[in-house]
Design a protein around this motif. Structure first.
Motif, PDB file in Angstrom:
ATOM      1  N   HIS A   1       7.807  -4.145  -4.803  1.00 37.25           N
ATOM      2  CA  HIS A   1       7.916  -4.299  -3.356  1.00 37.25           C
ATOM      3  C   HIS A   1       9.294  -3.899  -2.843  1.00 37.25           C
ATOM      4  O   HIS A   1       9.426  -3.348  -1.745  1.00 37.25           O
ATOM      5  N   HIS A   2      10.320  -4.169  -3.618  1.00 38.38           N
ATOM      6  CA  HIS A   2      11.676  -3.832  -3.195  1.00 38.38           C
ATOM      7  C   HIS A   2      11.832  -2.319  -3.078  1.00 38.38           C
ATOM      8  O   HIS A   2      12.364  -1.811  -2.082  1.00 38.38           O
ATOM      9  N   ARG A   3      11.362  -1.587  -4.071  1.00 36.31           N
ATOM     10  CA  ARG A   3      11.438  -0.123  -4.021  1.00 36.31           C
ATOM     11  C   ARG A   3      10.597   0.444  -2.888  1.00 36.31           C
ATOM     12  O   ARG A   3      10.996   1.405  -2.216  1.00 36.31           O
ATOM     13  N   ALA A   4       9.452  -0.159  -2.648  1.00 42.03           N
ATOM     14  CA  ALA A   4       8.585   0.313  -1.562  1.00 42.03           C
ATOM     15  C   ALA A   4       9.240   0.083  -0.207  1.00 42.03           C
ATOM     16  O   ALA A   4       9.169   0.941   0.689  1.00 42.03           O
ATOM     17  N   ALA A   5       9.901  -1.069  -0.052  1.00 44.49           N
ATOM     18  CA  ALA A   5      10.608  -1.350   1.201  1.00 44.49           C
ATOM     19  C   ALA A   5      11.771  -0.383   1.385  1.00 44.49           C
ATOM     20  O   ALA A   5      12.026   0.104   2.496  1.00 44.49           O
TER      21      ALA A   5
ATOM     22  N   ASP B   1       1.705  -2.892 -11.274  1.00 45.44           N
ATOM     23  CA  ASP B   1       1.956  -3.641 -10.044  1.00 45.44           C
ATOM     24  C   ASP B   1       2.984  -2.906  -9.186  1.00 45.44           C
ATOM     25  O   ASP B   1       3.803  -2.134  -9.685  1.00 45.44           O
ATOM     26  N   VAL B   2       2.942  -3.195  -7.891  1.00 41.24           N
ATOM     27  CA  VAL B   2       3.864  -2.532  -6.954  1.00 41.24           C
ATOM     28  C   VAL B   2       5.222  -3.217  -6.980  1.00 41.24           C
ATOM     29  O   VAL B   2       5.322  -4.446  -6.974  1.00 41.24           O
TER      30      VAL B   2
ATOM     31  N   GLU C   1       0.830  -1.203   0.000  1.00 43.01           N
ATOM     32  CA  GLU C   1       0.000   0.000   0.000  1.00 43.01           C
ATOM     33  C   GLU C   1       0.868   1.258   0.000  1.00 43.01           C
ATOM     34  O   GLU C   1       0.545   2.244  -0.682  1.00 43.01           O
ATOM     35  N   ILE C   2       1.984   1.220   0.739  1.00 41.39           N
ATOM     36  CA  ILE C   2       2.917   2.351   0.725  1.00 41.39           C
ATOM     37  C   ILE C   2       3.474   2.550  -0.678  1.00 41.39           C
ATOM     38  O   ILE C   2       3.544   3.672  -1.200  1.00 41.39           O
TER      39      ILE C   2
ATOM     40  N   GLY D   1       3.958   5.623  -5.653  1.00 40.68           N
ATOM     41  CA  GLY D   1       4.344   5.454  -7.055  1.00 40.68           C
ATOM     42  C   GLY D   1       5.474   4.487  -7.303  1.00 40.68           C
ATOM     43  O   GLY D   1       6.173   4.589  -8.320  1.00 40.68           O
ATOM     44  N   CYS D   2       5.668   3.528  -6.399  1.00 41.69           N
ATOM     45  CA  CYS D   2       6.706   2.505  -6.591  1.00 41.69           C
ATOM     46  C   CYS D   2       6.109   1.372  -7.439  1.00 41.69           C
ATOM     47  O   CYS D   2       5.798   0.278  -6.931  1.00 41.69           O
ATOM     48  N   LEU D   3       5.941   1.653  -8.713  1.00 37.16           N
ATOM     49  CA  LEU D   3       5.224   0.733  -9.607  1.00 37.16           C
ATOM     50  C   LEU D   3       6.127   0.214 -10.718  1.00 37.16           C
ATOM     51  O   LEU D   3       7.109   0.855 -11.097  1.00 37.16           O
TER      52      LEU D   3
END
Length: 296
Positions: free
Chosen positions: A250-254, A247-248, A234-235, A240-242
């Motif tokens: 996840h590595h960039r979001a983390a 799709d998200v 969700e973060i 905009g970590c897409l």
């Protein structure tokens, strides 16, 4: 999760600390106020013996002030230890330390002998920043990545205190993986030594349990997702970590979550509490030195 990070220069640093300690009157250990136990070096507790020690809780501005107060009380229950929360870039905060050194060793001060002080700390806790603040000028190299100081040096503060600085020393075997994950989240361990997504998920779970309101506010979440992966996802979606197809990533979001945690953008957060201390401050429980392991 496996985290094992021990740059080659730390082998030499450990030997230097063992060699210099007999000539030292007082030890200053710089800790991260957000994780004082995990950022402590258990080897130091065995080596310093009865020498007085000041535990400097740096990055106080990033930590939960209520938890920091509890840490100060916890640390000062140890023999010969004083704890002081500071922000190392503050000359005012740093100025409290020489006064505390003299208070702990009044006989040497009265004899007009210089106080021989050793400053130690694991990488990226702000040891070099503190030394620069104490000296009133740039002496030690400073950076936002671990392993900046690589050579020992001695600094005369010209106020009766002689500082010895050593490279950041991290206990070579990280057996406590929960503590290692906290170190990774704080930025003390090189990013190439751990899986960013795994540490991000562990951090998201902790924040959801201890600081849910801060997560909701920072990322404008209407409600808290049920799982750490859903929180990171969700973060990433909101920031905009897409990747292709929407799709998200996840590595960039983390990475984003950890970056904002380290910067204090989420809020004042402590990553551990005194009751969770893994025995890092207990001389009897401190581990024996392990065989040296040099990172490839």
């Amino acid at each position: 999760m496996i985290i094992d990070w021990y740059p080659g220069h730390m082998k030499k640093a450990r030997a230097q600390i063992i060699e210099i300690l007999p000539k030292i009157d007082l030890v200053i250990e710089v800790l991260d106020a957000r994780l004082p136990a995990s950022s402590a070096n258990p080897l130091l507790e065995r080596l310093r013996g009865d020498k007085p020690c000041i535990k400097v809780l740096n990055k106080n501005d990033l930590a939960d002030p209520t938890i920091t107060k509890r840490w100060v009380q916890f640390l000062e229950n140890q023999q010969g230890v004083k704890a002081i929360p500071i922000e190392a870039t503050s000359r005012r905060d740093a100025g409290l330390i020489p006064k505390l050194c003299r208070k702990l060793l009044p006989a040497r001060t009265q004899a007009k002998k210089p106080l021989r002080v050793l400053v130690v700390g694991i990488p990226n806790v702000g040891k070099s920043t503190l030394i620069n603040s104490l000296a009133g000028k740039k002496i030690a190299r400073v950076g936002d990545k671990p392993a900046i100081t690589t050579c020992p040096q001695q600094i005369d503060l010209r106020n009766g205190i002689l500082l010895s600085d050593t490279p950041g020393l991290l206990w070579p075997v990280l057996e406590n993986m929960a503590g290692a994950a906290r170190l990774a989240a704080s930025g003390a361990i090189g990013d190439n030594a751990f899986d960013t997504l795994e540490v991000g998920l562990t951090t998201a779970q902790y924040l959801a349990e201890k600081y849910p309101a801060l997560l909701l506010k920072r990322y404008k979440l209407p409600e808290l997702p049920e799982t750490p992966l859903a929180i990171v996802e969700e973060i990433g979606r909101r920031r905009g970590c897409l990747i292709k197809g929407g799709d998200v990533d996840h590595h960039r979001a983390a990475e984003l979550l950890l970056r904002e945690l380290r910067a204090g953008s989420i809020g004042q957060i402590s990553l551990e509490r005194p009751e969770e201390a893994p025995g890092a401050f207990e001389k009897g429980n401190a581990p024996s030195p392990q065989p040296d392991r040099i990172a490839e």
